[in-house]
Design a protein around this motif. Structure first.
Motif, PDB file in Angstrom:
ATOM      1  N   TRP A  67       0.852  -1.186   0.000  1.00  0.00           N
ATOM      2  CA  TRP A  67       0.000   0.000   0.000  1.00  0.00           C
ATOM      3  C   TRP A  67       0.890   1.238   0.000  1.00  0.00           C
ATOM      4  N   VAL A  68       0.649   2.149  -0.930  1.00  0.00           N
ATOM      5  CA  VAL A  68       1.424   3.385  -1.008  1.00  0.00           C
ATOM      6  C   VAL A  68       0.481   4.577  -1.076  1.00  0.00           C
ATOM      7  N   GLU A  69       0.966   5.700  -0.588  1.00  0.00           N
ATOM      8  CA  GLU A  69       0.245   6.962  -0.681  1.00  0.00           C
ATOM      9  C   GLU A  69       1.186   8.000  -1.258  1.00  0.00           C
ATOM     10  N   ILE A  70       0.870   8.482  -2.462  1.00  0.00           N
ATOM     11  CA  ILE A  70       1.671   9.507  -3.121  1.00  0.00           C
ATOM     12  C   ILE A  70       0.708  10.585  -3.601  1.00  0.00           C
ATOM     13  N   ALA A  75      -2.186   8.956  -6.000  1.00  0.00           N
ATOM     14  CA  ALA A  75      -2.084   7.515  -5.779  1.00  0.00           C
ATOM     15  C   ALA A  75      -2.256   7.216  -4.297  1.00  0.00           C
ATOM     16  N   ASP A  76      -3.243   6.391  -3.986  1.00  0.00           N
ATOM     17  CA  ASP A  76      -3.499   5.967  -2.614  1.00  0.00           C
ATOM     18  C   ASP A  76      -4.111   4.570  -2.685  1.00  0.00           C
ATOM     19  N   GLY A  77      -3.244   3.570  -2.776  1.00  0.00           N
ATOM     20  CA  GLY A  77      -3.744   2.216  -2.906  1.00  0.00           C
ATOM     21  C   GLY A  77      -2.608   1.217  -3.000  1.00  0.00           C
ATOM     22  N   SER A  78      -2.911   0.052  -3.570  1.00  0.00           N
ATOM     23  CA  SER A  78      -1.918  -1.015  -3.623  1.00  0.00           C
ATOM     24  C   SER A  78      -1.193  -1.026  -4.968  1.00  0.00           C
ATOM     25  N   VAL A  79       0.088  -1.325  -4.912  1.00  0.00           N
ATOM     26  CA  VAL A  79       0.915  -1.398  -6.109  1.00  0.00           C
ATOM     27  C   VAL A  79       0.543  -2.674  -6.853  1.00  0.00           C
ATOM     28  N   GLN A  90      -3.395   0.674  -7.923  1.00  0.00           N
ATOM     29  CA  GLN A  90      -4.852   0.633  -7.910  1.00  0.00           C
ATOM     30  C   GLN A  90      -5.310   1.299  -6.625  1.00  0.00           C
ATOM     31  N   ASN A  91      -5.995   2.429  -6.785  1.00  0.00           N
ATOM     32  CA  ASN A  91      -6.422   3.219  -5.644  1.00  0.00           C
ATOM     33  C   ASN A  91      -7.547   2.526  -4.889  1.00  0.00           C
ATOM     34  N   VAL A  96      -7.075   3.636 -11.316  1.00  0.00           N
ATOM     35  CA  VAL A  96      -5.673   3.256 -11.480  1.00  0.00           C
ATOM     36  C   VAL A  96      -4.844   4.513 -11.711  1.00  0.00           C
ATOM     37  N   SER A  97      -3.745   4.637 -10.986  1.00  0.00           N
ATOM     38  CA  SER A  97      -2.809   5.743 -11.155  1.00  0.00           C
ATOM     39  C   SER A  97      -1.475   5.173 -11.620  1.00  0.00           C
ATOM     40  N   MET A  98      -0.870   5.866 -12.565  1.00  0.00           N
ATOM     41  CA  MET A  98       0.462   5.488 -13.033  1.00  0.00           C
ATOM     42  C   MET A  98       1.457   6.479 -12.411  1.00  0.00           C
ATOM     43  N   VAL A  99       2.383   5.965 -11.609  1.00  0.00           N
ATOM     44  CA  VAL A  99       3.330   6.799 -10.872  1.00  0.00           C
ATOM     45  C   VAL A  99       4.739   6.538 -11.418  1.00  0.00           C
ATOM     46  N   PRO A 100       5.493   7.598 -11.750  1.00  0.00           N
ATOM     47  CA  PRO A 100       6.874   7.374 -12.178  1.00  0.00           C
ATOM     48  C   PRO A 100       7.680   6.706 -11.058  1.00  0.00           C
TER      49      PRO A 100
END
Length: 106
Positions: A67-70, A75-79, A90-91, A96-100
């Motif tokens: 689980w990450v929060e950026i 982005a606030d969900g699981s990788v 996946q929030n 779905v968020s794509m994070v560099p």
């Protein structure tokens, strides 16, 4: 010790190339420096992402299902997946968020 070995090999390669071509070693180093600067500008994001991806994997910082929060990237969900350039998150609301990858390291 490894840095000294790399510097010695690079210096030997430049001097060998200078002798074989008959050009000045300083001229060859200047050309290599200019080429490196252009390549770094063109491939900045790729190199940054590659270094971040290696750092993520080598230091075992993030794994799939963590689980990450950026907030900067919404982005606030699981990788779900980590690739060379991005990590798919996946929030909590199933978006779905794509994070560099370099954003995950910082």
């Amino acid at each position: 010790m490894q840095a000294a070995r790399i510097a010695l090999i690079a210096g030997t390669a430049v001097l060998t190339a200078a002798i074989l071509t008959g050009e000045s070693a300083v001229l060859l180093l200047g050309g290599l420096g200019a080429a490196a600067a252009v390549l770094l500008l063109v491939f900045k994001d790729t190199l940054q992402s590659l270094a971040a991806g290696v750092q993520l994997v080598y230091n075992d910082m993030v794994r799939p299902e963590d689980w990450v929060e950026i907030p900067q990237h919404a982005a606030d969900g699981s990788v779900q997946e980590i690739t060379l350039h991005t990590a798919k998150v996946q929030n909590w609301d199933n978006t779905v968020s794509m994070v560099p990858t370099f954003a995950m390291v910082s």
